[in-house]
Design a protein around this motif. Structure first.
Motif, PDB file in Angstrom:
ATOM      1  N   ALA A  31      -4.499  -9.672   0.760  1.00 23.61           N
ATOM      2  CA  ALA A  31      -5.341  -9.137   1.836  1.00 23.61           C
ATOM      3  C   ALA A  31      -4.498  -8.704   3.022  1.00 23.61           C
ATOM      4  N   ASP A  32      -3.438  -9.448   3.330  1.00 25.71           N
ATOM      5  CA  ASP A  32      -2.549  -9.052   4.425  1.00 25.71           C
ATOM      6  C   ASP A  32      -1.896  -7.702   4.138  1.00 25.71           C
ATOM      7  N   ARG A  33      -1.452  -7.505   2.891  1.00 26.43           N
ATOM      8  CA  ARG A  33      -0.820  -6.225   2.538  1.00 26.43           C
ATOM      9  C   ARG A  33      -1.831  -5.082   2.593  1.00 26.43           C
ATOM     10  N   VAL A  34      -3.043  -5.335   2.123  1.00 28.30           N
ATOM     11  CA  VAL A  34      -4.087  -4.308   2.185  1.00 28.30           C
ATOM     12  C   VAL A  34      -4.411  -3.983   3.636  1.00 28.30           C
ATOM     13  N   ASP A  35      -4.451  -5.004   4.490  1.00 33.68           N
ATOM     14  CA  ASP A  35      -4.729  -4.805   5.909  1.00 33.68           C
ATOM     15  C   ASP A  35      -3.658  -3.930   6.543  1.00 33.68           C
ATOM     16  N   MET A  36      -2.400  -4.116   6.126  1.00 33.66           N
ATOM     17  CA  MET A  36      -1.314  -3.299   6.660  1.00 33.66           C
ATOM     18  C   MET A  36      -1.544  -1.823   6.323  1.00 33.66           C
ATOM     19  N   VAL A  37      -1.931  -1.548   5.073  1.00 33.90           N
ATOM     20  CA  VAL A  37      -2.184  -0.164   4.659  1.00 33.90           C
ATOM     21  C   VAL A  37      -3.392   0.389   5.412  1.00 33.90           C
ATOM     22  N   ALA A  97      -5.611   3.992   9.497  1.00 36.24           N
ATOM     23  CA  ALA A  97      -6.453   4.133  10.693  1.00 36.24           C
ATOM     24  C   ALA A  97      -5.658   4.717  11.852  1.00 36.24           C
ATOM     25  N   SER A  98      -4.394   4.287  12.011  1.00 40.63           N
ATOM     26  CA  SER A  98      -3.555   4.835  13.087  1.00 40.63           C
ATOM     27  C   SER A  98      -3.319   6.325  12.884  1.00 40.63           C
ATOM     28  N   ALA A  99      -3.045   6.721  11.634  1.00 44.49           N
ATOM     29  CA  ALA A  99      -2.831   8.138  11.347  1.00 44.49           C
ATOM     30  C   ALA A  99      -4.098   8.943  11.594  1.00 44.49           C
ATOM     31  N   ALA A 100      -5.259   8.378  11.239  1.00 42.45           N
ATOM     32  CA  ALA A 100      -6.522   9.086  11.437  1.00 42.45           C
ATOM     33  C   ALA A 100      -6.829   9.285  12.921  1.00 42.45           C
ATOM     34  N   ARG A 101      -6.350   8.369  13.770  1.00 39.24           N
ATOM     35  CA  ARG A 101      -6.562   8.506  15.218  1.00 39.24           C
ATOM     36  C   ARG A 101      -5.535   9.420  15.867  1.00 39.24           C
ATOM     37  N   GLY A 102      -4.629   9.964  15.068  1.00 35.09           N
ATOM     38  CA  GLY A 102      -3.612  10.857  15.620  1.00 35.09           C
ATOM     39  C   GLY A 102      -2.414  10.126  16.199  1.00 35.09           C
ATOM     40  N   ARG A 103      -2.300   8.837  15.928  1.00 32.11           N
ATOM     41  CA  ARG A 103      -1.147   8.064  16.407  1.00 32.11           C
ATOM     42  C   ARG A 103      -0.524   7.316  15.234  1.00 32.11           C
TER      43      ARG A 103
END
Length: 199
Positions: free
Chosen positions: A118-124, A129-135
């Motif tokens: 779950a930790d590894r999935v959370d990292m992905v 999510a960061s890429a989708a926000r443009g950052r």
């Protein structure tokens, strides 16, 4: 030790009774009771329920409000009176964590392996999510590569009698591997999409 939680509610001031007497345990388990003498336990003052000395004014702490169903070990009869709320489970990683707590005891490797996954999935999920926000994440700055170049990375690793020298060769693989694999996977998917559109 018995895991029966029905005889006494958890998280009360009183220490729960042992399923066997001290003499029975000592006769059955070699060395049991070596720390029975309070003088051998520095933590002993914390084990005594002494409201006059500690300022405690309750038998059971007031239950914190549960704004969403919180995970708890199946060994526990109820949720702890106080719990963290800073990282609510979300997405696939949250579903994995809830499954680990709902189905597997903390004594089973499956419980911890699912939480690690779950930790590894959370990292992905966080990277997407960061890429989708443009950052998008910055692997150069966030993985320490810049510090390796500008902060005497090589000289700090050599000639210092460090105990971790053996795995230095693996560090680039561990740090860069996920990024390379992610980039390769993204490129592969983009090629497949482009090929599909050309048909």
């Amino acid at each position: 030790m018995s895991t029966d939680t029905t005889s006494q509610p958890p998280y009360t001031a009183e220490k729960p009774p042992l399923p066997e007497t001290s003499d029975q345990l000592r006769a059955r388990i070699p060395g049991w009771g070596a720390d029975l003498d309070p003088a051998d336990r520095p933590s002993y003052p914390r084990e005594r329920f002494d409201p006059g000395a500690t300022g405690a004014h309750w038998e059971l702490p007031e239950q914190q409000e549960e704004r969403w169903p919180r995970e708890r070990s199946i060994e526990h009869a109820r949720l702890t009176p106080v719990f963290g709320t800073s990282c609510p489970p979300k997405g696939l990683s949250g579903a994995l964590r809830k499954y680990a707590y709902r189905r597997h005891s903390e004594a089973k490797a499956a419980h911890w392996l699912i939480l690690l996954a779950a930790d590894r999935v959370d990292m992905v999920e966080s990277a997407v999510a960061s890429a989708a926000r443009g950052r998008p994440d910055n692997p150069i700055a966030e993985t320490g590569i810049r510090a390796e170049i500008s902060g005497h990375g090589l000289s700090s690793r050599l000639g210092r009698n460090r105990t971790d020298v053996g795995h230095h060769a693996l560090d680039p693989i561990v740090v860069a591997g996920p990024w390379v694999a992610g980039a390769a996977g993204t490129a592969y998917l983009l090629r497949r999409v482009a090929r599909h559109r050309r048909r």
